[in-house]
Write an enzyme that holds these catalytic residues in place. Structure first.
Site, mmCIF file in Angstrom:
data_model
loop_
_atom_site.group_PDB
_atom_site.id
_atom_site.type_symbol
_atom_site.label_atom_id
_atom_site.label_comp_id
_atom_site.label_asym_id
_atom_site.label_seq_id
_atom_site.Cartn_x
_atom_site.Cartn_y
_atom_site.Cartn_z
ATOM 1 N N GLY A 143 16.129 8.371 -5.462
ATOM 2 C CA GLY A 143 17.089 9.169 -6.220
ATOM 3 C C GLY A 143 16.756 10.642 -6.268
ATOM 4 N N CYS A 144 15.717 11.052 -5.583
ATOM 5 C CA CYS A 144 15.318 12.450 -5.543
ATOM 6 C C CYS A 144 15.474 12.902 -4.089
ATOM 7 C CB CYS A 144 13.872 12.597 -6.011
ATOM 8 S SG CYS A 144 13.361 14.291 -6.316
ATOM 9 N N GLU A 145 16.231 13.981 -3.857
ATOM 10 C CA GLU A 145 16.443 14.462 -2.491
ATOM 11 C C GLU A 145 15.144 14.886 -1.819
ATOM 12 O OE1 GLU A 145 19.376 17.494 -2.022
ATOM 13 O OE2 GLU A 145 20.979 16.203 -2.744
ATOM 14 N N SER A 146 14.260 15.480 -2.577
ATOM 15 C CA SER A 146 12.961 15.888 -2.048
ATOM 16 C C SER A 146 12.048 14.679 -1.960
ATOM 17 C CB SER A 146 12.308 16.915 -2.976
ATOM 18 O OG SER A 146 13.155 18.003 -3.175
#
Length: 144
Positions: free
Chosen positions: A59-62
C-alpha cells in the site's frame, strides 16, 4: 533487550509532543517539508536482513519495510525504513507516536487527529497519504 528494541533506541528519537512543537514552529509548507526531510535523517537505516518481502509494506508506492516485536514489558518496538526521503520523515512522525507503546496505546492513539494537528493532510498527495495510512495500519495489525 532484544535486537529490535536496542535497534530502535539508536540516535535521537523524538516523541509526539516534540514533533507537535517542531511543526508548530515550522511556519508554512516549505518549512514543514524541510522538517520532514530532516526528521527522516534521524531514522537509522534498516538492517538489510530485515529488508525482505516478509517485512515489505503493502500500500506504499515507495519501497518500505516494517519489523515489529513485543518486548517482555508488553511494549511494541518497531523498525521501519523506506527508499524515499519524504517517507523516511513521515515514518519518524508515526514512530514518535507509536513506538515503545503498549498495544492498547497504539490502537487508541488518534492518528488522524495527530496528522490534522500537524497539518500533514492538506499537503500530502492522495498516494502519499494512503502510504502513510498503510504504515500506521501495518503497525496496528502487528500490535494486537
Amino acid at each position: 533487550m532484544s535486537d529490535l528494541a536496542s535497534y530502535t533506541q539508536i540516535g535521537l528519537e523524538p516523541n509526539a509532543d516534540t514533533i507537535r512543537q517542531q511543526f508548530a514552529a515550522a511556519h508554512g509548507w516549505e518549512n514543514q517539508y524541510r522538517l520532514i526531510i530532516q526528521l527522516g535523517k534521524l531514522l537509522p537505516a534498516l538492517h538489510t536482513e530485515w529488508q525482505t518481502e516478509e517485512h515489505r509494506l503493502k500500500g506504499c508506492e515507495s519501497q518500505a519495510w516494517l519489523k515489529g516485536e513485543k518486548s517482555e514489558d508488553d511494549c511494541w518496538h518497531f523498525a521501519c525504513d523506506s527508499d524515499a526521503r519524504i517517507v523516511r520523515g513521515l515514518i519518524v512522525i508515526v514512530l514518535a507516536a507509536l513506538n515503545h507503546q503498549s498495544a492498547a496505546a497504539i490502537q487508541a492513539f488518534d492518528m488522524e487527529g495527530y496528522f490534522t494537528e500537524l497539518g500533514l493532510e492538506k499537503h500530502l498527495s492522495p498516494s502519499r497519504g494512503n502510504g502513510l495510512r498503510a504504515i500506521v495500519l501495518a503497525m496496528r495489525e502487528l500490535a494486537v
